[in-house]
Design a protein around this motif. Sequence first.
Motif, PDB file in Angstrom:
ATOM      1  N   ARG A  85      -5.492  10.191 -12.404  1.00  0.00           N
ATOM      2  CA  ARG A  85      -4.562   9.523 -13.304  1.00  0.00           C
ATOM      3  C   ARG A  85      -4.939   8.065 -13.533  1.00  0.00           C
ATOM      4  N   GLY A  86      -5.490   7.401 -12.534  1.00  0.00           N
ATOM      5  CA  GLY A  86      -5.851   6.005 -12.683  1.00  0.00           C
ATOM      6  C   GLY A  86      -6.816   5.778 -13.825  1.00  0.00           C
ATOM      7  N   ILE A  87      -7.860   6.607 -13.912  1.00  0.00           N
ATOM      8  CA  ILE A  87      -8.836   6.468 -14.997  1.00  0.00           C
ATOM      9  C   ILE A  87      -8.283   7.066 -16.280  1.00  0.00           C
ATOM     10  N   ALA A  88      -7.566   8.171 -16.177  1.00  0.00           N
ATOM     11  CA  ALA A  88      -7.036   8.843 -17.360  1.00  0.00           C
ATOM     12  C   ALA A  88      -6.113   7.931 -18.161  1.00  0.00           C
ATOM     13  N   LEU A 128     -13.285  -4.239  -8.798  1.00  0.00           N
ATOM     14  CA  LEU A 128     -14.304  -3.188  -8.783  1.00  0.00           C
ATOM     15  C   LEU A 128     -15.680  -3.749  -8.428  1.00  0.00           C
ATOM     16  N   GLY A 129     -15.961  -4.978  -8.857  1.00  0.00           N
ATOM     17  CA  GLY A 129     -17.242  -5.602  -8.534  1.00  0.00           C
ATOM     18  C   GLY A 129     -17.386  -5.835  -7.042  1.00  0.00           C
ATOM     19  N   ALA A 130     -16.293  -6.270  -6.410  1.00  0.00           N
ATOM     20  CA  ALA A 130     -16.311  -6.483  -4.957  1.00  0.00           C
ATOM     21  C   ALA A 130     -16.501  -5.163  -4.227  1.00  0.00           C
ATOM     22  N   GLU A 131     -15.859  -4.122  -4.738  1.00  0.00           N
ATOM     23  CA  GLU A 131     -15.994  -2.801  -4.115  1.00  0.00           C
ATOM     24  C   GLU A 131     -17.413  -2.275  -4.285  1.00  0.00           C
ATOM     25  N   HIS A 183     -10.931   4.551  -2.675  1.00  0.00           N
ATOM     26  CA  HIS A 183     -10.005   5.217  -3.596  1.00  0.00           C
ATOM     27  C   HIS A 183      -8.770   4.356  -3.870  1.00  0.00           C
ATOM     28  N   ARG A 184      -8.358   3.613  -2.868  1.00  0.00           N
ATOM     29  CA  ARG A 184      -7.237   2.691  -3.084  1.00  0.00           C
ATOM     30  C   ARG A 184      -7.637   1.595  -4.082  1.00  0.00           C
ATOM     31  N   ALA A 185      -8.823   1.029  -3.902  1.00  0.00           N
ATOM     32  CA  ALA A 185      -9.289  -0.042  -4.789  1.00  0.00           C
ATOM     33  C   ALA A 185      -9.476   0.472  -6.213  1.00  0.00           C
ATOM     34  N   LEU A 186     -10.032   1.680  -6.354  1.00  0.00           N
ATOM     35  CA  LEU A 186     -10.251   2.249  -7.684  1.00  0.00           C
ATOM     36  C   LEU A 186      -8.922   2.463  -8.393  1.00  0.00           C
ATOM     37  N   SER A 187      -7.948   2.960  -7.675  1.00  0.00           N
ATOM     38  CA  SER A 187      -6.618   3.170  -8.257  1.00  0.00           C
ATOM     39  C   SER A 187      -5.948   1.841  -8.568  1.00  0.00           C
ATOM     40  N   GLN A 188      -6.031   0.918  -7.631  1.00  0.00           N
ATOM     41  CA  GLN A 188      -5.409  -0.394  -7.805  1.00  0.00           C
ATOM     42  C   GLN A 188      -5.975  -1.122  -9.023  1.00  0.00           C
ATOM     43  N   ALA A 189      -7.263  -0.941  -9.259  1.00  0.00           N
ATOM     44  CA  ALA A 189      -7.915  -1.616 -10.380  1.00  0.00           C
ATOM     45  C   ALA A 189      -7.391  -1.155 -11.728  1.00  0.00           C
ATOM     46  N   LEU A 209       1.382   4.070  -8.603  1.00  0.00           N
ATOM     47  CA  LEU A 209       0.403   5.153  -8.509  1.00  0.00           C
ATOM     48  C   LEU A 209      -0.453   4.979  -7.264  1.00  0.00           C
ATOM     49  N   THR A 210      -0.870   3.744  -7.019  1.00  0.00           N
ATOM     50  CA  THR A 210      -1.698   3.457  -5.849  1.00  0.00           C
ATOM     51  C   THR A 210      -0.920   3.691  -4.562  1.00  0.00           C
ATOM     52  N   ASP A 211       0.336   3.269  -4.512  1.00  0.00           N
ATOM     53  CA  ASP A 211       1.159   3.477  -3.311  1.00  0.00           C
ATOM     54  C   ASP A 211       1.302   4.959  -3.002  1.00  0.00           C
ATOM     55  N   ALA A 212       1.497   5.763  -4.045  1.00  0.00           N
ATOM     56  CA  ALA A 212       1.642   7.207  -3.852  1.00  0.00           C
ATOM     57  C   ALA A 212       0.350   7.815  -3.313  1.00  0.00           C
ATOM     58  N   LEU A 213      -0.789   7.354  -3.837  1.00  0.00           N
ATOM     59  CA  LEU A 213      -2.084   7.857  -3.378  1.00  0.00           C
ATOM     60  C   LEU A 213      -2.324   7.488  -1.923  1.00  0.00           C
ATOM     61  N   VAL A 214      -1.998   6.257  -1.550  1.00  0.00           N
ATOM     62  CA  VAL A 214      -2.171   5.810  -0.166  1.00  0.00           C
ATOM     63  C   VAL A 214      -1.344   6.684   0.775  1.00  0.00           C
TER      64      VAL A 214
END
Length: 224
Positions: free
Chosen positions: A88-91, A106-109, A135-141, A147-152
């Motif tokens: 969902r994050g990218i979608a 994303l650059g730091a990751e 995966h947390r960073a990708l979602s957070q970005a 959405l990120t909290d739910a994934l975590v």
Amino acid sequence: MAGGSLREQVYQQLRDEILNGRVSPRERLTEPKLSKAFEVSRTPVREALSRLLSDGLVERTDFGYAVVVPSLAALRDLYELRITLELRGIARAIENPQVQHDRALLGAELARWQEMRDVVPDPDPSFVVLDEGFHRALSQASGNGQLTDALVTVNQKIRAVRMHDFIEDERITATIDEHLEILELVLAERLGEALTALHRHVGESLEVVMERASHAMARMALAG
């Protein structure tokens, strides 16, 4: 140390040990044992266990408490939810051009995983924490904090099983390469390809994921 601070300290330390796989699912968690280990009275231990019970990280047993390990049926549901949240994050960025990924994050990751590619970590169950961080960073970005909290939360629930997926060199190197591919595609704004790569990474076939989980749970049964 104040009572409230002591209660919080015991809770946080025990929670950290559980989430980082340092407590075996077969280990007995009792008030006397934990009180001795933490060098505190039973009261902060009792309150910590009560909070962990509410968190869904431990369950009551005949002898006290034990770390929760999802059944295969529950695991299937959690993995399905994980895949949905991951994609969902990218979608949402594909659907809405106004959604822009945080390039600095994303650059730091990307730099972090490039370093790991240069010096590949040894296989270790704790690698799952690094994987979750990606995966947390990708979602957070992607900008949706809920959405990120739910994934975590979902990843924490399946960590006890997923950690056994990182005990082979091949899994470590494949994970690093796949993470780098996904990050590079997102940064290049090739979001359709990034979505496909991410879907493949988290388990395009849920049956394959479940097979891995079954093997992991078998290892856990033997670990003790």
